[in-house]
Write an enzyme that holds these catalytic residues in place. Structure first.
Site: not given
Length: 522
Positions: A178-179, A412-413
């Site tokens: 959890g937390g 683009g790489a």
């Protein structure tokens, strides 16, 4: 003026204090050992002793106790309230540390427990000193209700406030539910011990009740699970190995964002010829090789601390030294998915780049990338947004940045892998480099589709046109002729060239526009 107490009164009180402290140190440690040792785990104090330099630990708030009263918890008020906090040294350098004590309330967090952690976090940030959390707790202390939740909130806020200010390291040595799982997720590095540590938002019982799925703690959130998910930076077989790695990791890190990483004397010649590089990287752009061999060849003594090795293996990240100076390395890995960039590789590299930039660690990027991974799943799951994270991280970085184009870099790489156009300080290329919008065969099929279709011998025509495209736009000196590459270098000189660049860039200073912060893609 005196205290008003007779001499024998002070002696009595001092003796009483000694008894209490001895009871805390011995009695509670015995109780913790009874619970931990049969599980193959160390106690909180043993862990601190293994991590820090011998005799260097100074404890804070040993006598702190909770003040809760509900559900009979007021009948048990042990000192420390289940967490050991303080400071010490690692290789003579100061660190702050807290360690959950599973022997007290299962290491669960209540108001007093949280306040102790808050204090040590505040001291670490204000002192400019790394923070190490040794996590082994049962989560929020249910008997203290919302005060426990508020305690976690205070930890999370401090994690974020200290991010990029001091290094934060989480070592998971038991359950973090959890937390308790969110604080490690907010820190810079998460180390987990196999078959002992686990991290999850909801446990197996809740999952079974809600979804009907049956799974154990290890399969749900064990170390190997999170190594593959990227939430664990490194995984270890035992606690001592984890502590040794923390000490080694700290040797690469500055104390805070106002300092530079520690340098070490080196007798590995900075101008050493890296002859093996001529054989490690094949001539064929499609033949795989292990880029870690390239890294080990150019760094001091071949020592490279790879981070997140089990996640997004198509990109390699980690820390090393060149000429004694710490560097962060980012490299495409042709052994996995041919080294393409995908969603996870972009996330992995982007966060590492931002960490290095926060703590004044120069970046060296080794490029051999065929492009971004095509596919419906990649597009639907946000490859554009995640690729933009990597682009944003490089564009934002102000530390020295050196790019080495080893073989291919398409589309683009190429831009995203720290090209000159997005701010790399220096770009070097090997004579085997190919930089283009796309590979020669794919480009030829697009440009000359009709010509090839109308030819008497389409295959021969395609081969001829591919050769023409390569000679025109993909020869190794194309980028150098246009100023996008500073020099084409002999691969054997890579170590010497990078070192010379790092030395030149030591005094690099960048003035950024005044703003609260940027808005990085999610």
């Amino acid at each position: 003026m005196g205290s008003g107490l007779p001499a024998e009164g002070m002696r009595d009180r001092t003796a009483e204090l000694g008894v209490i402290r001895q009871r805390v140190l011995e009695g509670q440690n015995d109780e913790s050992a009874t619970r931990q040792h049969p599980l193959g785990k160390l106690t909180a104090r043993e862990r601190i002793g293994r991590l820090l330099d011998p005799g260097s630990f100074t404890e804070l708030e040993m006598l702190r106790r909770h003040r809760a009263t509900d559900f009979g918890i007021d009948k048990k008020r042990p000192y420390t309230d289940g967490v050991i906090t303080g400071w010490g040294t690692v290789d003579g350098r100061k660190v702050f540390v807290y360690a959950h004590d599973f022997g007290i309330f299962g290491g669960s967090l209540g108001e007093a427990h949280a306040a102790k952690i808050h204090k040590v976090m505040d001291l670490a940030e204000s002192s400019g000193v790394p923070l190490i959390g040794l996590n082994d707790g049962a989560g929020a202390r249910i008997q203290e209700g919302v005060m426990a939740l508020a305690g976690y909130g205070g930890i999370f806020r401090r994690n974020v406030q200290a991010s990029g200010v001091i290094p934060q390291i989480s070592v998971l040595l038991g359950p973090c539910a959890g937390g308790a799982a969110y604080s490690p997720a907010l820190t810079d590095f998460v180390l987990m011990v196999r078959e002992k540590a686990s991290m999850y938002v909801t446990g197996p019982d809740v999952i079974k009740a809600v979804t009907g799925e049956e799974i154990d703690f290890e399969g749900l959130g064990g170390a190997d699970v999170h190594a593959k998910s990227g939430q664990a930076t490194l995984v270890h077989d035992d606690e001592d190995d984890a502590f040794e790695t923390v000490r080694y990791l700290l040797s690469f890190l500055p104390q805070n964002n106002r300092e530079f990483p520690p340098e070490e004397p080196v007798d590995d010649p900075v101008d050493r010829s890296c002859d093996a590089l001529l054989d490690i990287v094949p001539d064929s752009p499609n033949q795989p090789y292990d880029v870690r061999q390239v890294i080990e060849e150019i760094v001091d003594y071949g020592e490279f601390l790879e981070l997140q090795p089990a996640w997004a293996g198509n990109i390699v990240i980690g820390l090393a030294r060149i000429g004694g100076q710490v560097v962060g390395l980012v490299a495409n890995q042709p052994m996995v998915l041919a080294g393409v960039l995908d969603i996870e590789a972009s996330q992995k590299a982007a966060r590492f780049i931002r960490f290095c930039d926060s703590f004044n660690i120069p970046l060296v990027t080794l490029v051999d990338v065929p492009g971004f991974l095509p596919g419906v799943d990649q597009e639907r799951n946000g490859i554009i947004r995640n690729g933009a994270k990597l682009l944003y991280a490089y564009c934002e970085a102000t530390v020295p940045r050196i790019q080495v184009l080893m073989r291919k870099a398409y589309g683009g790489a190429y831009i995203v892998m720290d090209s000159r156009s997005i701010g790399a300080d220096l770009s070097f290329a090997w004579p085997s480099n190919e930089v283009a919008v796309m590979g020669a065969e794919a480009a030829t099929n697009v440009i000359h589709r009709r010509t090839i279709a109308a030819a008497e011998d389409p295959q021969e025509t395609r081969r001829t046109l591919i050769d023409e495209y390569q000679r025109t736009l993909m020869h190794p000196y194309y980028g150098a002729e246009r100023g996008l590459v500073d020099d084409v270098i002999d691969p054997r000189d890579t170590r010497a060239v990078i070192h010379a660049g790092l030395e030149m860039l030591r005094s690099k200073r960048v003035s950024l526009p005044q703003r609260k912060h940027g808005n990085s893609p999610l």
